[in-house]
Every structure is written in structure tokens, then in C-alpha cells.
Design a protein around this motif. Structure first.
Motif, short mmCIF file in Angstrom:
data_model
loop_
_atom_site.label_atom_id
_atom_site.label_comp_id
_atom_site.label_asym_id
_atom_site.label_seq_id
_atom_site.Cartn_x
_atom_site.Cartn_y
_atom_site.Cartn_z
N LEU A 43 0.83 -1.21 0.00
CA LEU A 43 0.00 0.00 0.00
C LEU A 43 0.87 1.26 0.00
CD1 LEU A 43 -2.77 -1.07 2.54
CD2 LEU A 43 -3.01 -0.80 0.06
N ALA A 44 1.94 1.26 0.78
CA ALA A 44 2.84 2.41 0.82
C ALA A 44 3.49 2.62 -0.55
CB ALA A 44 3.90 2.23 1.90
N ALA A 51 1.32 8.98 -6.33
CA ALA A 51 1.61 10.41 -6.15
C ALA A 51 2.46 10.96 -7.30
CB ALA A 51 2.33 10.63 -4.82
N HIS A 52 3.12 10.05 -8.03
CA HIS A 52 3.96 10.47 -9.16
C HIS A 52 3.43 9.92 -10.48
CE1 HIS A 52 6.91 12.41 -6.60
NE2 HIS A 52 6.58 11.47 -5.73
N SER A 53 2.16 9.51 -10.46
CA SER A 53 1.44 9.06 -11.66
C SER A 53 2.10 7.89 -12.38
CB SER A 53 1.26 10.23 -12.64
OG SER A 53 0.55 11.27 -12.02
N ALA A 130 9.21 9.30 -7.25
CA ALA A 130 8.54 8.17 -6.61
C ALA A 130 9.44 7.48 -5.60
CB ALA A 130 8.08 7.17 -7.68
N PHE A 131 10.72 7.35 -5.93
CA PHE A 131 11.66 6.69 -5.02
C PHE A 131 11.87 7.52 -3.75
CE2 PHE A 131 16.12 5.17 -4.02
CZ PHE A 131 15.70 3.95 -3.53
N GLU A 132 11.98 8.82 -3.90
CA GLU A 132 12.13 9.69 -2.72
C GLU A 132 10.89 9.60 -1.83
OE1 GLU A 132 13.07 13.60 -4.23
OE2 GLU A 132 14.84 12.83 -5.27
#
Length: 165
Positions: A43-44, A51-53, A130-132
Motif C-alpha cells: 500500500l505504501a 503520487a507520481h502518476s 517516486a523513489f524519494e
């Protein structure tokens, strides 16, 4: 463990212990928690990527290219090894990422029949963001553990996984 720190796994172990006192339930205490943690992590990850599409599968391909370092290119075969999917699945993923402007195909200068898949600036921006976001979320999840406990947990999980490889 303090009395107020029990969780749902403790409850199910107690129920199993009541019903099957003849069984060693230690694996349930470990693997039920790992399973529940995996669901929370999924989920996370999904939230971080949304959030970054990008989708989880898109992140996997983009991350493999990003980790490759400059010039952020890999052959489709290398991407297969990095992501452990079938070639048909990889072709579809590359096609979709190309349509979205996150990757581009180019001829492989070392193999006239080969192709390289390269990360575009839009793809690099998406995977980095996305990684951050994912790292921040995962750091929060580890917040209750000290640095030493985090290292111990990582080492124990690594040891646990060794026979499965």
C-alpha cells in the motif's frame, strides 16, 4: 512485550494455541507479521507511485534503468533479468512506458540487431520522485526502531531469505 502492545497476530496465535496446543506456533508469529507487513508495504508503494502518476510495474522498469547509471540504458534482456518477468510482459511494459514518454528505444551500437531501452528526462524525474516518496514512507515505518535494530532486522531477514534463493 508490554501487555498493551499485543497485536492481531498475538490474538490469532492465542486462538490457535487454545485449539491446537500440540503445534509449535513460532512460525505463525513470524510469518503472519511478515505477511501483514508486506501488505502494508504494498500500500505504501502504491501510494508513493500514485503520487507520481506511475504504476508499480512501471516503477520496476524505470528503477532498473535508473540504477544502471549513465546513460540509463539497458537491453530488453537485461531488463528481463532485473525485473524477472517474461519477454512478452516486458515488451508490453516498454511499449506503455514509451507511449508515456518515460523511455525510448534506440539501436544498440554493439549489436546491429539489438535495441537499447533508455530513460528519458520525464522517466528519470518520475522514478526519482517516486523513489524519494517511497523512502520517506518506509523511513516512517521504521521510525520505532533504532539504527542498530534496523541493521539487525535487515540482517535477520537476509539470513531468513538465503535458503529460498
Amino acid at each position: 512485550m508490554a501487555p498493551d502492545s499485543s497485536d492481531e497476530v498475538d490474538d490469532l496465535v492465542l486462538a490457535w494455541r487454545r485449539e491446537r496446543a500440540d503445534l509449535d506456533l513460532a512460525p505463525v508469529e513470524v510469518f503472519s507479521r511478515i505477511s501483514r507487513l508486506a501488505r502494508l508495504l504494498d500500500l505504501a508503494r502504491r501510494d508513493a507511485f500514485t503520487a507520481h502518476s506511475i504504476e508499480t510495474f512501471e516503477f520496476d522498469v524505470l528503477a532498473a534503468l535508473r540504477r544502471a547509471g549513465q546513460p540509463y540504458q539497458l537491453s530488453p534482456g537485461q531488463l528481463l533479468r532485473e525485473t524477472m518477468v517474461t519477454s512478452g510482459t516486458m515488451t508490453n511494459r516498454i511499449d506503455r512506458l514509451t507511449e508515456r514518454g518515460f523511455v525510448e528505444r534506440s539501436p544498440d551500437p554493439n549489436d546491429r540487431r539489438g535495441v537499447l531501452v533508455g530513460l528519458t528526462s520525464a522517466g528519470k524525474e518520475a522514478v526519482d520522485g517516486a523513489f524519494e516518496t517511497l523512502l520517506s514512507s518506509e523511513r516512517d515505518l521504521l521510525g520505532e526502531l533504532s539504527t542498530t535494530e534496523r541493521r539487525q532486522l535487515a540482517d535477520l531477514l537476509k539470513r531468513l531469505m538465503q535458503p529460498l534463493r
